[in-house]
Design a protein around this motif. Structure first.
Motif, PDB file in Angstrom:
ATOM      1  N   ILE A   6       0.842  -1.214   0.000  1.00  0.00           N
ATOM      2  CA  ILE A   6       0.000   0.000   0.000  1.00  0.00           C
ATOM      3  C   ILE A   6       0.870   1.254   0.000  1.00  0.00           C
ATOM      4  N   ASP A   7       1.935   1.246   0.826  1.00  0.00           N
ATOM      5  CA  ASP A   7       2.871   2.379   0.834  1.00  0.00           C
ATOM      6  C   ASP A   7       3.428   2.639  -0.572  1.00  0.00           C
ATOM      7  N   ILE A   8       3.817   1.563  -1.218  1.00  0.00           N
ATOM      8  CA  ILE A   8       4.449   1.696  -2.539  1.00  0.00           C
ATOM      9  C   ILE A   8       3.462   2.273  -3.549  1.00  0.00           C
ATOM     10  N   ALA A   9       2.249   1.715  -3.546  1.00  0.00           N
ATOM     11  CA  ALA A   9       1.229   2.198  -4.491  1.00  0.00           C
ATOM     12  C   ALA A   9       0.927   3.680  -4.233  1.00  0.00           C
ATOM     13  N   GLN A  10       0.751   4.036  -2.960  1.00  0.00           N
ATOM     14  CA  GLN A  10       0.478   5.428  -2.610  1.00  0.00           C
ATOM     15  C   GLN A  10       1.584   6.353  -3.091  1.00  0.00           C
ATOM     16  N   ARG A  11       2.832   5.966  -2.799  1.00  0.00           N
ATOM     17  CA  ARG A  11       3.962   6.806  -3.187  1.00  0.00           C
ATOM     18  C   ARG A  11       4.007   6.979  -4.704  1.00  0.00           C
ATOM     19  N   ALA A  12       3.621   5.937  -5.425  1.00  0.00           N
ATOM     20  CA  ALA A  12       3.633   6.013  -6.891  1.00  0.00           C
ATOM     21  C   ALA A  12       2.389   6.712  -7.430  1.00  0.00           C
ATOM     22  N   GLY A  13       1.452   7.034  -6.527  1.00  0.00           N
ATOM     23  CA  GLY A  13       0.206   7.676  -6.956  1.00  0.00           C
ATOM     24  C   GLY A  13      -0.692   6.722  -7.714  1.00  0.00           C
ATOM     25  N   LEU A  14      -0.631   5.446  -7.326  1.00  0.00           N
ATOM     26  CA  LEU A  14      -1.428   4.431  -8.020  1.00  0.00           C
ATOM     27  C   LEU A  14      -2.212   3.609  -6.998  1.00  0.00           C
ATOM     28  N   ALA A  15      -3.198   2.880  -7.464  1.00  0.00           N
ATOM     29  CA  ALA A  15      -4.018   2.061  -6.564  1.00  0.00           C
ATOM     30  C   ALA A  15      -3.319   0.731  -6.273  1.00  0.00           C
ATOM     31  N   LYS A  16      -3.651   0.154  -5.113  1.00  0.00           N
ATOM     32  CA  LYS A  16      -3.097  -1.146  -4.731  1.00  0.00           C
ATOM     33  C   LYS A  16      -3.411  -2.195  -5.810  1.00  0.00           C
ATOM     34  N   THR A  17      -4.606  -2.096  -6.374  1.00  0.00           N
ATOM     35  CA  THR A  17      -4.987  -3.066  -7.416  1.00  0.00           C
ATOM     36  C   THR A  17      -4.062  -2.963  -8.636  1.00  0.00           C
ATOM     37  N   THR A  18      -3.603  -1.737  -8.906  1.00  0.00           N
ATOM     38  CA  THR A  18      -2.656  -1.566 -10.020  1.00  0.00           C
ATOM     39  C   THR A  18      -1.355  -2.307  -9.716  1.00  0.00           C
ATOM     40  N   PHE A  19      -0.929  -2.176  -8.441  1.00  0.00           N
ATOM     41  CA  PHE A  19       0.290  -2.901  -8.041  1.00  0.00           C
ATOM     42  C   PHE A  19       0.147  -4.392  -8.361  1.00  0.00           C
ATOM     43  N   PHE A  20      -0.971  -4.965  -7.898  1.00  0.00           N
ATOM     44  CA  PHE A  20      -1.127  -6.418  -8.053  1.00  0.00           C
ATOM     45  C   PHE A  20      -1.427  -6.842  -9.495  1.00  0.00           C
ATOM     46  N   ARG A  21      -1.791  -5.864 -10.334  1.00  0.00           N
ATOM     47  CA  ARG A  21      -1.929  -6.195 -11.746  1.00  0.00           C
ATOM     48  C   ARG A  21      -0.535  -6.466 -12.342  1.00  0.00           C
ATOM     49  N   HIS A  22       0.486  -5.817 -11.787  1.00  0.00           N
ATOM     50  CA  HIS A  22       1.831  -5.946 -12.365  1.00  0.00           C
ATOM     51  C   HIS A  22       2.748  -6.894 -11.594  1.00  0.00           C
ATOM     52  N   PHE A  23       2.563  -6.972 -10.263  1.00  0.00           N
ATOM     53  CA  PHE A  23       3.492  -7.763  -9.448  1.00  0.00           C
ATOM     54  C   PHE A  23       2.722  -8.638  -8.468  1.00  0.00           C
ATOM     55  N   GLN A  24       3.289  -9.816  -8.244  1.00  0.00           N
ATOM     56  CA  GLN A  24       2.654 -10.809  -7.368  1.00  0.00           C
ATOM     57  C   GLN A  24       2.750 -10.416  -5.897  1.00  0.00           C
ATOM     58  N   ASP A  25       3.886  -9.850  -5.499  1.00  0.00           N
ATOM     59  CA  ASP A  25       4.085  -9.475  -4.103  1.00  0.00           C
ATOM     60  C   ASP A  25       5.138  -8.371  -4.006  1.00  0.00           C
ATOM     61  N   LYS A  26       5.462  -7.970  -2.783  1.00  0.00           N
ATOM     62  CA  LYS A  26       6.363  -6.844  -2.568  1.00  0.00           C
ATOM     63  C   LYS A  26       7.748  -7.087  -3.163  1.00  0.00           C
ATOM     64  N   ARG A  27       8.254  -8.293  -2.956  1.00  0.00           N
ATOM     65  CA  ARG A  27       9.590  -8.583  -3.471  1.00  0.00           C
ATOM     66  C   ARG A  27       9.644  -8.449  -4.985  1.00  0.00           C
ATOM     67  N   GLU A  28       8.521  -8.893  -5.615  1.00  0.00           N
ATOM     68  CA  GLU A  28       8.494  -8.994  -7.069  1.00  0.00           C
ATOM     69  C   GLU A  28       8.628  -7.637  -7.763  1.00  0.00           C
ATOM     70  N   VAL A  29       8.357  -6.555  -7.010  1.00  0.00           N
ATOM     71  CA  VAL A  29       8.406  -5.221  -7.627  1.00  0.00           C
ATOM     72  C   VAL A  29       9.797  -4.920  -8.197  1.00  0.00           C
ATOM     73  N   LEU A  30      10.826  -5.562  -7.652  1.00  0.00           N
ATOM     74  CA  LEU A  30      12.182  -5.336  -8.179  1.00  0.00           C
ATOM     75  C   LEU A  30      12.589  -6.380  -9.218  1.00  0.00           C
ATOM     76  N   PHE A  31      11.696  -7.337  -9.467  1.00  0.00           N
ATOM     77  CA  PHE A  31      12.086  -8.440 -10.359  1.00  0.00           C
ATOM     78  C   PHE A  31      11.089  -8.699 -11.476  1.00  0.00           C
ATOM     79  N   GLY A  32      10.107  -7.840 -11.616  1.00  0.00           N
ATOM     80  CA  GLY A  32       8.976  -8.135 -12.497  1.00  0.00           C
ATOM     81  C   GLY A  32       9.311  -8.147 -13.977  1.00  0.00           C
ATOM     82  N   ARG A  33      10.583  -8.091 -14.317  1.00  0.00           N
ATOM     83  CA  ARG A  33      10.938  -7.990 -15.717  1.00  0.00           C
ATOM     84  C   ARG A  33      11.078  -9.370 -16.349  1.00  0.00           C
ATOM     85  N   GLY A  34      10.022 -10.152 -16.288  1.00  0.00           N
ATOM     86  CA  GLY A  34      10.031 -11.479 -16.892  1.00  0.00           C
ATOM     87  C   GLY A  34      10.416 -11.374 -18.360  1.00  0.00           C
TER      88      GLY A  34
END
Lengths: 189, 189
Positions: free
Chosen positions: B31-59
């Motif tokens: 939630i902190d990350i989404a807020q800081r990015a000015g995006l919704a939590k649902t947007t976060f989970f559309r792109h990444f599975q979990d918190k760790r994945e935010v740095l690795f999502g470049r499949g």
């Protein structure tokens, strides 16, 4: 079924493998593992930092490989020193007696992403300790890194081959062949 | 400070890096990350599975490297095909524009064992996808495994060298040199 080896880390690891197989990794607690092994929770934490660590607590493997690398004859080249380390692994880790335990452990790890992550990081630490051991033999940094990576690949291939043989075959011999195969392949890269 | 790139995954990754640096990885929520990015939590989970994945999502990096390997000239040997993949990584991943982001990302990962574990597993997946790409070029299994490991080591070394150069130097060129160095070292193993 828990086995009653005298040795607590092995008993805990066996109990953990039984429970992971029976009810899944996620549904097993440290207390469950200690109970199944007939040991106290405090005993568990004396040996392992957390639940995952019960399958990886062999920090001694790094030391074993580093010591065997150091003990290789002074005339041995980098991969020959690595072969000495794999021989030592065959005598103390990949033994006939531990075959079944190792196979069950690998199956549990393969089925669980968290455990695969831990294993991947442990393998990097192992490679780093091989690089250090080779550098202490006077091997230049870059060559030491290449030799350690080739050694790690040979070790993986040797494990694949060893686990498919009938019991009784020597891991060290299989590893030496795998190292030769890997080294020969570099010429075709 | 969050940056306002149009692209949600990059914005989320930058916000995450800011927060991890400010308050630590453990003390940052999705939630902190989404807020800081000015995006919704649902947007976060559309792109990444979990918190760790935010740095690795470049499949997509795996696909990028596999495609570049496939696109290398038919006459290219295994390591020459790997060099094509590293060139592509230089053009699309290790660019001058992404230098600072990549350095910050590496610093956060290095400081956190959980993230280092995830990275170690991602690197194994990357190597596996290089092995597959080489096998599809007709490279025999064992040679493909050796070439992919040597390529991964060259890539690590190239990253170390690239991150120490002044901005503007081409990753692909540095990687080609690292591959040559690694290949030359195999003769001394």
């Amino acid at each position: 079924m828990a086995r009653w080896e005298p040795n607590a880390p092995e008993r805990l690891a066996n109990a953990a493998l039984d429970l992971f197989a029976e009810r899944g990794y996620e549904n097993t607690t440290v207390i469950d593992i200690a109970q199944r092994a007939g040991l106290a929770k405090t005993t568990f934490f004396r040996h392992f930092q957390d639940k995952r660590e019960v399958l990886f607590g062999r920090g001694t493997v790094n030391e074993l490989l580093a010591e065997a690398t150091a003990a290789a004859p002074a005339t041995a080249g980098p991969l020959e020193a690595v072969a000495h380390a794999l021989d030592a692994a065959g005598r103390q880790v990949f033994t006939s007696e531990r075959r079944e335990f190792i196979a069950r452990r690998q199956a549990v790890i393969a089925a669980n992403p968290e455990l695969r992550e831990r294993e991947a990081l442990k393998n990097l630490a192992l490679i780093a300790s091989m690089v250090d051991a080779l550098k202490r033999r006077g091997v230049p940094e870059l060559t030491a890194r290449v030799a350690a990576e080739l050694g790690a690949l040979a070790s993986t291939i040797a494990y694949e081959r060893w686990s498919q043989t009938t019991a009784g075959e020597d891991f060290g011999e299989i590893a030496r062949q795998a190292l030769d195969d890997v080294q020969a392949s570099t010429a075709f890269c």
